[in-house]
Each structure stands twice: as structure tokens, then as C-alpha cells.
Design a protein around this motif. Sequence first.
Motif, mmCIF file in Angstrom:
data_model
loop_
_atom_site.group_PDB
_atom_site.id
_atom_site.type_symbol
_atom_site.label_atom_id
_atom_site.label_comp_id
_atom_site.label_asym_id
_atom_site.label_seq_id
_atom_site.Cartn_x
_atom_site.Cartn_y
_atom_site.Cartn_z
ATOM 1 N N LEU A 1 8.147 91.107 -21.502
ATOM 2 C CA LEU A 1 8.927 91.414 -20.306
ATOM 3 C C LEU A 1 9.745 92.679 -20.522
ATOM 4 N N GLU B 1 13.372 84.021 -9.867
ATOM 5 C CA GLU B 1 12.260 84.650 -9.162
ATOM 6 C C GLU B 1 12.770 85.690 -8.176
ATOM 7 N N LEU C 1 13.382 88.851 -10.118
ATOM 8 C CA LEU C 1 12.119 89.469 -10.521
ATOM 9 C C LEU C 1 11.432 90.157 -9.347
ATOM 10 N N LEU D 1 4.504 90.193 -13.696
ATOM 11 C CA LEU D 1 5.929 90.103 -14.028
ATOM 12 C C LEU D 1 6.438 88.671 -13.842
ATOM 13 N N ALA E 1 7.775 85.586 -16.892
ATOM 14 C CA ALA E 1 8.982 84.759 -16.892
ATOM 15 C C ALA E 1 8.654 83.273 -16.917
#
Length: 263
Positions: free
Chosen positions: A6, A64, A67, A84, A88
Motif C-alpha cells: 500500500l 473504504e 481509500l 488499492l 487494505a
Amino acid sequence: MDRAELSGFLRDRRARLTPADVGLEPGGRRQTPGLRREEVALLAGISVDYYVRLEQGRGPHPSEQVLRALARALRLSEDEREYLLRLARAQGSPEPVRTVPENVLRLLERLDVPAMVLDARYEMVAWNRMLVALIGDPAEMPPRRRNRLRWLFDPDNPGANGELARQCVADLRASGRYPGDPGVLALVDELLAGRPAFAAMWAEREIEVRRTLTKRTVHPVAGELELDCEILAVPGGEHRVLLYTARPGSQRALRLLSTVDSY
């Protein structure tokens, strides 16, 4: 959560953007290419400290919402955004289902075009008679050649540094729904250690799910073939079906394959 990947992914995508790309003024001399961390945080609507910690591989688990805001700020493609989000969620990834569903095997038998099934490790795990006519019987191939990535990066393969190889590396990152799968990790480690071309492409962090590609080949019986390959994900599992259909000008040659047992 895969904090290391990440962190690297955020840094890489930040470095690819300029202020002009996101509608910002340059703001004086820059010591490094790309956006500043402060600019990404501003665009995403989060604090600079929070973003810095994400890039450093520490701090809380991002939501979320955060992100998705970062995906918009970094102008990520749909495939990149999904990647992405998956980073996570990596810790809670499901285990892959190894068995090819019976309905997929029946589909292969009924198809009158070459088709194969690949698993998450790019292993050919099922195929039909038309594929045997096109490339030979995979059952008689050395095991390493049945893995399409190993074959693509074989030093004896003239396409090892080609566009298809690059596309497959980008696809391996993008479609890796099982980042904790030991088989996938072992394959990546093997290729990183032994195939410099793969290592260079992997380091570029390109992300793109392959949904179609074009294959050009000369068959000993059917002659020149230009085929479209459609890549279809099997719902609920790790497998993908690859279907080869003829482009204009190759329909007759493809029909000839139905008369070929193998070669």
C-alpha cells in the motif's frame, strides 16, 4: 492489510502526477517529481499527517471512504482503484477454490473454438480439443510450460520481453484476488529471483486486468491465424476462461482446426 505494498503503491502513483494533472499551480521548485504529500492530502480531504503515515506503512487501517478519496485524488483507473481497496482488505482475503467447476468443464467440451482455464497462478488446469489442435496437447507439455507466466519469461521464448509479457504482469498484480496464496507468492518470488525481465516489469507496478488480447500465430495446418482472446472470470472462484475467436480474415483458418487432432 498489506502495508508495504500500500505504501509503495501510493508513493508510485503520487510520483506519476504533476500539479497540472490535478488542476493545481506548480508552486515553486520541486526537489522530486510528482505531487507533494500535502497536495494529495488536500485533494483527498484528509490530514497531511494521516497521509504521511499511510505512505510510511504505519498508522490506522484506512476506511473504504478514505481509500476511494485517495483513488480520486491520484486519478486512479478503475482497476487501480480496486487494487488499492484490495490491498487494505488483504488480511481477510478468502482462500482460492482449486477445483474447476463442473459446469465450466462441460462448457469447454461444447465450445467449437479453442479455450482453456487458468487458475490464479496462471496454470493451465483445463482445455478443450480445439485448444489441443491450436497449440498441441498441454498434457504432453513440460509442467513449466503449462504455467503461462513461466513460459512467457523463459529465456528461450522470444516474447519474454514483449508486450504480452508486460500485460500479463500488470494483470497478475491487478487480478490477484488471493494475495496471501502461497502458490502465487512462490511464483512471484521465483520469477523475481530468476527472471530480470519479470523483476523490471513487476517494479513498475502497472495495474490492468486483462479482459481481451490478440494472438497471432502460424499453424502448421491452418496457416496464419489472428485470434481475439476473450478472458472471462468464473464467478465465485479463482479461475478464468480464455476463449479464442477468429478476427476478420482468419475464420476459414480457424474452422480448419476442427479437422486437426493435434500436432
